[in-house]
Write an enzyme that holds these catalytic residues in place. Structure first.
Site, PDB file in Angstrom:
ATOM      1  CG  HIS A   1     -32.575  -5.545   0.373  1.00 19.96           C
ATOM      2  ND1 HIS A   1     -32.784  -5.369  -1.039  1.00 19.96           N
ATOM      3  CD2 HIS A   1     -31.197  -4.986   0.349  1.00 19.96           C
ATOM      4  CE1 HIS A   1     -31.581  -4.910  -1.677  1.00 19.96           C
ATOM      5  NE2 HIS A   1     -31.033  -4.052  -1.293  1.00 19.96           N
TER       6      HIS A   1
ATOM      7  CD  GLU B   1     -34.304  -2.281  -0.275  1.00 16.88           C
ATOM      8  OE1 GLU B   1     -33.764  -2.314  -1.512  1.00 16.88           O
ATOM      9  OE2 GLU B   1     -33.542  -2.539   1.073  1.00 16.88           O
TER      10      GLU B   1
ATOM     11  NE  ARG C   1     -26.413  -8.836  -6.568  1.00 18.49           N
ATOM     12  CZ  ARG C   1     -26.501  -8.636  -5.087  1.00 18.49           C
ATOM     13  NH1 ARG C   1     -26.498  -7.230  -4.499  1.00 18.49           N
ATOM     14  NH2 ARG C   1     -25.091  -7.902  -4.451  1.00 18.49           N
TER      15      ARG C   1
HETATM   16  O1  TA6 Z   1     -31.267  -1.999  -0.367  1.00 17.60           O
HETATM   17  C1  TA6 Z   1     -30.236  -0.860  -0.858  1.00 17.60           C
HETATM   18  C2  TA6 Z   1     -28.974  -1.068  -0.742  1.00 17.60           C
HETATM   19  O2  TA6 Z   1     -28.288  -0.677   0.582  1.00 17.60           O
HETATM   20  C3  TA6 Z   1     -27.756  -0.576  -1.548  1.00 17.60           C
HETATM   21  O3  TA6 Z   1     -26.950   0.414  -1.275  1.00 17.60           O
HETATM   22  C4  TA6 Z   1     -27.573  -2.027  -2.086  1.00 17.60           C
HETATM   23  O4  TA6 Z   1     -25.849  -1.642  -1.070  1.00 17.60           O
HETATM   24  C5  TA6 Z   1     -28.319  -3.118  -2.348  1.00 17.60           C
HETATM   25  O5  TA6 Z   1     -28.522  -2.524  -0.743  1.00 17.60           O
HETATM   26  C6  TA6 Z   1     -27.433  -4.145  -2.344  1.00 17.60           C
HETATM   27  O6  TA6 Z   1     -26.654  -4.453  -0.834  1.00 17.60           O
HETATM   28  P1  TA6 Z   1     -25.946  -5.553  -1.203  1.00 17.60           P
HETATM   29  O7  TA6 Z   1     -24.917  -6.308   0.204  1.00 17.60           O
HETATM   30  O8  TA6 Z   1     -27.269  -7.213  -1.531  1.00 17.60           O
HETATM   31  O9  TA6 Z   1     -25.358  -5.601  -3.005  1.00 17.60           O
END
Ligand code: TA6
Length: 301
Positions: free
Chosen positions: A171, A273, A75
């Site tokens: 991301h 991202e 994370r």
């Molecule tokens: O990039 C934004 C997103 O798509 C949000 O909708 C949220 O789901 C975030 O990614 C985090 O996703 P994850 O699967 O890492 O918890």
């Protein structure tokens, strides 16, 4: 079979600059020190978790509650979302954000450039496991350059005999002093999909500010600037080969709903991202290649 730590150290360590180590949860990690910046890269997920220019605060956010487990995404840092984003274009693909961030990548090469920057090439190739999740053959390279800037390139090749379509995102989670006072420049005039309020395309006419959960997919090829008055810095994000920029802050409720994210961490981070998602998914013919690149640098305000 992943190479043993000793074998990797023997092959890739550069004394004083590159050290392969056992990181958190014994996951293999590459520690990089250059004259301009330091960085950390996990083979798990091909995941850059740390980038810090010398004399500045860290650039990448990592949650204090992040897992470091072979079957969980880290994370924070720069998760590699591939071969789909979220649950994919039909909203039915699992795992969320694809499998690349959950798998061990192979360390292909580490080189020192003439300017002192360090270039790490990680590879993820299709195998019987990935084919069960995505029935195609591919080779994905993640080329990470650590120097005055952090540059990351996803270099995708279709090694199948048929066309393939994929989504991708770097991301990136950025540390900010206070999301309430943070602004993102470079998106004025771009349209975006608002995933929180309307689920529809909206025109962005203003500077992006944050007053609640924010989850937007912008249609833009431009340069972004995160302006952080609390830390007194600007983070410049340039890109190539990317038609989308995703901007995300979970805010209060979503932060509470994520077990690997601290309830009070949302004011100190923002995701900006570099991506190709939804209608901008990439189609490759057999043997075709596509490169998406993003570069991060920091300036004082
Ligand atoms: O990039 C934004 C997103 O798509 C949000 O909708 C949220 O789901 C975030 O990614 C985090 O996703 P994850 O699967 O890492 O918890």
């Amino acid at each position: 079979m992943t190479d043993s730590l000793d074998a990797l150290k023997q092959q890739f360590d550069i004394p004083g600059k590159v050290a392969i180590k056992a990181g958190k949860a014994n996951l293999t990690v590459i520690k990089i020190k250059t004259e301009h910046a330091n960085a950390t890269v996990y083979l798990h997920g091909g995941h850059v978790t740390h980038f810090q220019p010398v004399g500045r605060k860290p650039v990448l956010f990592i949650s204090d509650k992040s897992d470091f487990l072979p079957d969980k995404p880290i994370r924070g840092g720069v998760p590699v979302c591939f071969p789909w984003f979220g649950q994919g274009r039909q909203n039915n693909s699992n795992p969320p954000h694809g499998f690349a961030r959950l798998l061990p990548w192979t360390l292909a090469s580490i080189d020192e450039e003439s300017d002192g920057s360090i270039v790490v090439l990680l590879m993820l190739k299709s195998d019987q496991h990935t084919r069960k999740l995505w029935p195609v053959d591919f080779e994905l390279g993640h080329r990470i350059t650590v120097g005055k800037q952090l540059t990351m390139s996803l270099e995708m090749r279709n090694t199948s005999n048929d066309d393939l379509t994929f989504e991708e995102a770097l991301h990136t989670y950025f540390v900010v002093g206070d999301i309430h006072r943070t602004t993102v420049h470079g998106l004025q005039g771009a349209s975006y999909l608002d995933k929180v309020k309307t689920g529809k395309q909206v025109q962005e006419d203003e500077l992006v500010t944050f007053t609640g959960e924010t989850d937007r997919v912008y249609n833009t090829t431009g340069t972004m600037v995160i302006d952080d008055p609390v830390f007194g810095r600007k983070i410049i994000i340039t890109k190539a080969g990317s038609n989308n920029t995703v901007v995300w802050n979970p805010w209060i409720a979503k932060a509470k709903a994520m077990p690997d994210f601290g309830d009070q961490e949302w004011p100190g981070m923002v995701c900006v991202e570099t991506a190709n998602v939804k209608d901008d998914a990439i189609v490759l013919q057999p043997g075709g290649r596509h490169v998406m690149t993003t570069s991060l640098s920091v300036e004082s305000r």
